[in-house]
Design an enzyme around this catalytic site. Sequence first.
Site: not given
Ligand code: DQA
Length: 160
Positions: A10, A17, A22, A73, A79, A97
Site C-alpha cells: 500500500n 491513501r 501519511y 518500510n 506487525h 526501519e
Molecule cells: C506504516 C505503518 C503501518 O502500520 C501501516 O500498515 C502502513 C504504513 C507507516 O509508514 O506509518 O502501511 O508502515
Amino acid sequence: MKVVVIQGPNLNMLGVREQNIYGPMKLEQIHAQMKEFADQNGIEVEFFQSNLEGEIVDRIQECLGDANGIIINPAAYTHTSIAIRDAISAVSLPTIEVHISNIHRREEFRKTNMIAPVCASSVVGFGPFGYHLAMTGMTQIFSEIQAMQEAQKQQAAAQA
Ligand code: DQA
C-alpha cells in the site's frame, strides 16, 4: 556502498491513501529526494516496492553480497511478518526501519512489531522526512564501516 530501499504493501498508494495520516507526498517523490541525497553522498541506491510478502523476502535475500545496507518500510507486514524478520536476520546487513506515522500512538495492533528487534535503528512519526533521516543514518553507518575496515587494513599492514 549501496543501499536498497524496500517498500511494503500500500505504500504505492501514498499521496492517495489516508492523507491525514501519511500526507500528500507520492512514493516517487520520496524516492527522487532519496536518490538526490544518495548521489550527493556518493551512495548507490535501488528502490523496490511490493504488495506481496514473498517478493519482499526475495528482495531482502538478493541484497546478500550485493548491497551494504537496507532501508525498509514493511508497512502492515511490520506487525505480522516473521518471514520478513527472518530474512533481515539471515542477510545480517545494517537495516533501518522507517514508518511514516508514529505506530506507537495508533491502534493497539500496530504496537506489535516483528521487525524492530532485527534492525539497527527505527525512524517513526516524522512523515516522509523519516526516509531522509534513514538515509543520513545509513551514510553514518557506512562511514563507520569504512573507517573500521581502514583501521583493520592498517593494523594488518603494521603486523606484516
Ligand atoms: C506504516 C505503518 C503501518 O502500520 C501501516 O500498515 C502502513 C504504513 C507507516 O509508514 O506509518 O502501511 O508502515
